[in-house]
Each structure stands twice: as structure tokens, then as C-alpha cells.
Design an enzyme around this catalytic site. Structure first.
Site, PDB file in Angstrom:
ATOM      1  CB  CYS A 171     -34.017  -5.432 -26.770  1.00  0.00           C
ATOM      2  SG  CYS A 171     -32.604  -6.438 -26.279  1.00  0.00           S
ATOM      3  CD  GLU A 208     -26.567  -2.584 -23.246  1.00  0.00           C
ATOM      4  OE1 GLU A 208     -27.000  -2.829 -24.391  1.00  0.00           O
ATOM      5  OE2 GLU A 208     -25.374  -2.347 -23.018  1.00  0.00           O
TER       6      GLU A 208
END
Length: 489
Positions: free
Chosen positions: A244, A210
């Protein structure tokens, strides 16, 4: 033997006892984990406050509330997820039992990130527990206080042998990566992601990465700029931009740039007052190294809003950069800070071309009232996720897979996707030792007639209900009898 090696060996030994597999045990561990977030909320919030200057309410809102929701879902659904999954059959297997059986992978390594230290570390752990695995948890050492609290609290609430916590920095992580795991789940940046994948390759260990990247935000000139910019400002400046999936930069036509700047400025004031530095809801850059990195990104761009900073406090004000050029420093890497560059473009076509010139982002945002614009953006670009007319909130929908594509990562999680990602979906076919006549077509000697039968059985895929299957099964018995008589009698 190092502490990292000991932790992995203990976890594997505990897994091999089989105690992580019964559904009742998984559910009990998940409920224990949920109790942690209820009973130790203050300790969790105090540590996150020291690390990232998040308020207690902000910590619940952005860290633990989503985890509680994820646990609730897993407790409710794990029996369904773990059950055998029937699949469609072909004519050759219509009398057989054919299904997928999810099974635990074994020992999973979870390497967390510092920006949302609980959310992105514990969310995959929930999936690992639900899937029946053991898991070694490595919180980010950058969040010093949170890492210690996690190491202190997790062993109190969940099985400390099955789910050990290993703390430390780069040397400890490197030592962990030398061990053999059955899956590695990493959240962080692309550079470290490559090192994780390289280490995993030595043991042929599958990985979930991720990562992140520069998530674009296209604002259509025809949309409600007040609402659009309010949502963009929230998505960008939450956690001081250290998210993110934060909108990394804005693409809009030059004719609306001034209005976008003004609306973002209004939202900053509404959210964080005239002096964000004194606002309890505005965070800080995690450390001075990142502070200097983020500040350096402004050097060759024009500041339209904000720009104030204080190195001693790791404070950078919510900042907007105008008329940013594609070759500016701020456009060469993921910002991961409270800087919002605006790149003027000549409409949708130009925006799509710009997005496609870069690496595939983790998220893509579109603000427009026009469904055709949304459709074009979805069809003509690629990203981990896409969200129209809002920011970040797709992360909270655990029915959606969350993950990247290309440089922004591989694999996905949340809800059932976490369970499946951390399970082996085992193909199972159970036959009986009868109806051997039907199988004769596959045995040598191979003949055109046998090939004809094989084509019929393999290429005919009628969509039948229960009654139809019963009728077909009866017909196949007759066919088997005929074949048996022809070849064996």
C-alpha cells in the site's frame, strides 16, 4: 443465528466478564501470540508461499519480524500506556485530581488485507489486546491458505472466545458488518472503505481505515541516482508491487529519465537476477483477476524495462514505463503491481502542483540531497506519511503513527498509537466537597463582580512548578475564605 453473529456475541459475553482488562492477562495473551510466530513459523511461511510466492525469509522479514517487535514494545510499555495520564490544570481545578484514564472500547472488528496477510491483520490485534478489548478477526479470503492457517492457529495460542477468527468471503463480511461493534479497523482499498464506513454509521461505530492511493516519488536531478533508484526499485518491486505504501510513480525531470531507467534496470537485475521468474525472492500477483487488471494498465504506455508476463503463473516482470502521460490508464488508479511509471516534470514546482492535483496519498517519497527541497515538499503537500531518501521503512518505526489522510484513510496505528486508537481516553476530574466559596462565582445570581473573578480564574494559566502550585493553593484557600466571608457571612 449465523456463525458471524455467534462469534460477536461470544466475544462480547467474554469481554463483559472483565477478563481482558487486567494488565497481567493482556501481557500473557501478547506473549502467547509471540510464541505462535516462533513455534509455527514454517506453517505460516508455507501458506504465504502458496498465496503470494514469498520465501520463508521474506515472510519473516516483511510479515512476522515486525509483529514480534510490536509485541515486545506492547509487553514492555502497556503498564505505562494504561496508567492514568495527568493533565495540566487551571486555577479552578488546581486542588483537584485531573487525569485521563484509558479504558477498553469493547469489541473491535479487524478486517485484514491480503497483500501482507499477517502483518496488517495481527498488528491492529496487538493494539486491541494491549488496550484490553475483545476482537473479532476477519482475515482476507483472497489469501486462501493463510486465512485457514490463521483460523487454525490463533485459537490455540490466544483466548478463542475473546479473539475469534471468522473466515469467508463477501457474504460473511457483510454479515459481520450488520453486527454492532465498538470499533472497526479495516485495511484495504478506498471503495470497500466507503462500504465499511457506511455500515459502521448505522451503529455510530468509529472506524480506522487504512487505505492507499498513488504514492508519488520525486527524484531530484542532483541526487545520487544509483542509490536513489536502488531504494526505489526495492520499495516498488517488494511483494511484486503489492504494497500500500509502494512508490506508485516517479516524478523527475526529462533530462534524467534515461539514467533513472538504467539505474532501476540495474537494481532489478541485482535483486532478482536476469530472470525474475525463477528468483525465489520475486513474488506473484495474488490472482488472475488482479493479473489482468495490472496488465491492462500498460496498454497505452511505453515499456522501457520488463513487460514479460505469464497468466498461468500470475507472473508480471518488474516493469518500468517511460514518458507516461497524466491521462494514461496507469495513472488513474493505484497500481498495486510491479509497474513503475515515470512522468517527466519541469522541476520541483511542477512536481508539487501535480501531486496536489490528485488525492492525498498514503506516502510521499522525496530523493534529494537538498534539505530545502525536502522542506518545501513537506510544507506544500499533504500525505499520510513522508519519507526522504528511502522507501517503506517509516512503516517499521513504531514510534511514528502510520495512517492516511483524506482518500488514503483515517486514524493511525503502530505502538502507542494502536493502543490509543483502540482505547477510550476517558476524562476524569475528582473534587472534594470543600472550598465551596470558590465556586460561588458560578452560581446565580450572576453579577459583574462574579464574572471578574471567573475571568481571573479561567484565563490565568501560570506555568508553576510543585512549589509554586503549593504556594498558589495556599493563596486560593485565603481567597476562598475571603469570598466565603463576603457572600455567606
Amino acid at each position: 443465528m449465523s456463525q458471524e453473529q455467534q462469534a460477536v456475541e461470544r466475544a462480547r459475553k467474554a469481554f463483559l466478564t472483565g477478563r481482558s482488562k487486567p494488565l497481567e492477562y493482556r501481557i500473557r495473551q501478547l506473549k502467547n501470540l509471540q510464541r505462535l510466530f516462533v513455534e509455527k513459523q514454517k506453517e505460516i511461511a508455507d501458506a504465504v508461499k502458496k498465496d503470494l510466492n514469498k520465501s520463508e525469509v521474506g515472510t519473516q522479514l516483511y510479515e512476522t519480524l515486525g509483529l514480534e517487535s510490536e509485541i515486545n514494545l506492547a509487553v514492555k510499555k502497556v503498564k505505562e500506556w494504561a496508567a492514568p495520564r495527568p493533565v495540566e490544570k487551571n486555577l479552578l481545578t488546581i486542588s483537584d485530581t485531573v487525569y485521563i484514564q484509558p479504558e477498553p472500547l469493547g469489541v473491535v472488528l479487524i478486517i485484514g488485507a491480503w497483500n501482507y496477510p499477517w502483518a496488517v491483520t495481527i498488528q491492529p490485534l496487538i493494539g486491541a489486546i494491549a488496550a484490553g478489548n475483545a476482537a473479532v478477526v476477519k482475515p482476507s479470503e483472497v489469501c486462501v491458505h493463510t486465512s485457514k492457517v490463521m483460523a487454525d492457529l490463533l485459537p490455540i495460542y490466544i483466548d478463542k472466545e475473546l479473539y475469534p477468527v471468522v473466515t469467508g468471503g463477501v457474504p460473511e463480511t457483510q454479515e459481520l458488518l450488520r453486527q454492532r461493534f465498538d470499533h472497526i479497523f479495516y485495511t484495504g482499498n478506498c471503495a470497500v472503505g466507503k462500504l465499511i464506513m457506511e455500515a459502521a454509521a448505522k451503529h455510530l461505530t468509529p472506524v480506522t481505515l487504512e487505505l492507499g492511493g498513488k504514492s508519488p516519488c520525486y527524484i531530484d536531478k542532483n541526487c545520487d541516482l544509483s542509490i536513489a533508484c536502488r531504494r526505489v526499485a526495492w520499495g516498488k518491486y517488494t511483494n511484486c508491487g503489492q504494497t500500500c505504501i509502494a512508490p506508485d510513480y516517479i516524478l523527475c525531470e526529462a533530462s534524467i529519465q534515461d539514467r533513472v531507467i538504467e539505474e532501476v534496470k540495474k537494481s532489478i537485475k541485482n535483486f532478482y537476477t536476469d530472470d525474475p521468474k525463477t528468483c525465489s525472492d520475486y513474488g506473484r500477483i495474488i490472482n488472475q483477476r488482479h493479473f489482468k487488471r495490472v496488465l491492462a494498465l500498460t496498454e497505452d504506455s511505453t515499456i522501457a524495462v520488463g513487460g514479460d508476463h505469464d497468466e498461468s503463473d500470475c507472473y508480471i516482470a518488474p516493469t518500468v514505463l517511460r514518458d507516461v502521460k497524466p491521462d494514461a490508464k496507469v495513472m488513474q488508479e493505484e497500481i498495486f503491481g510491479p509497474l513503475l511509471p515515470i512522468l517527466p516534470v519541469n522541476g520541483l514546482d511542477d512536481a508539487i502542483k501535480y501531486i496536489n492535483r490528485g488525492e492525498k496519498p498514503l506516502a510521499l517519497y522525496i530523493f534529494t540531497p537538498d534539505d530545502k527541497v525536502i522542506k518545501r515538499m513537506i510544507e506544500e503537500t499533504s500525505s499520510g506519511g513522508v519519507l526522504a531518501n528511502d522507501c517503506l521503512v517509516h512503516y517499521s518505526v513504531n514510534a511514528l503513527p502510520f495512517g492516511g489522510v483524506g482518500n488514503s484513510g483515517m486514524g493511525c496505528y503502530h505502538g502507542k498509537y494502536s493502543f490509543d486508537q483502540l482505547s477510550h481516553l476517558r476524562a476524569c476530574l475528582i473534587k472534594k466537597l470543600n472550598m465551596e466559596g470558590v465556586n460561588d462565582m458560578r452560581y446565580p445570581p450572576h453579577t459583574p463582580k462574579k464574572l471578574g473573578w471567573a475571568r481571573f480564574f479561567l484565563l490565568s494559566n501560570p506555568d508553576l512548578g510543585w512549589m509554586g502550585r503549593m504556594a498558589l493553593l495556599a493563596a486560593l484557600v485565603v481567597v476562598a475564605a475571603v469570598v466565603l466571608q463576603k457572600y455567606f457571612l
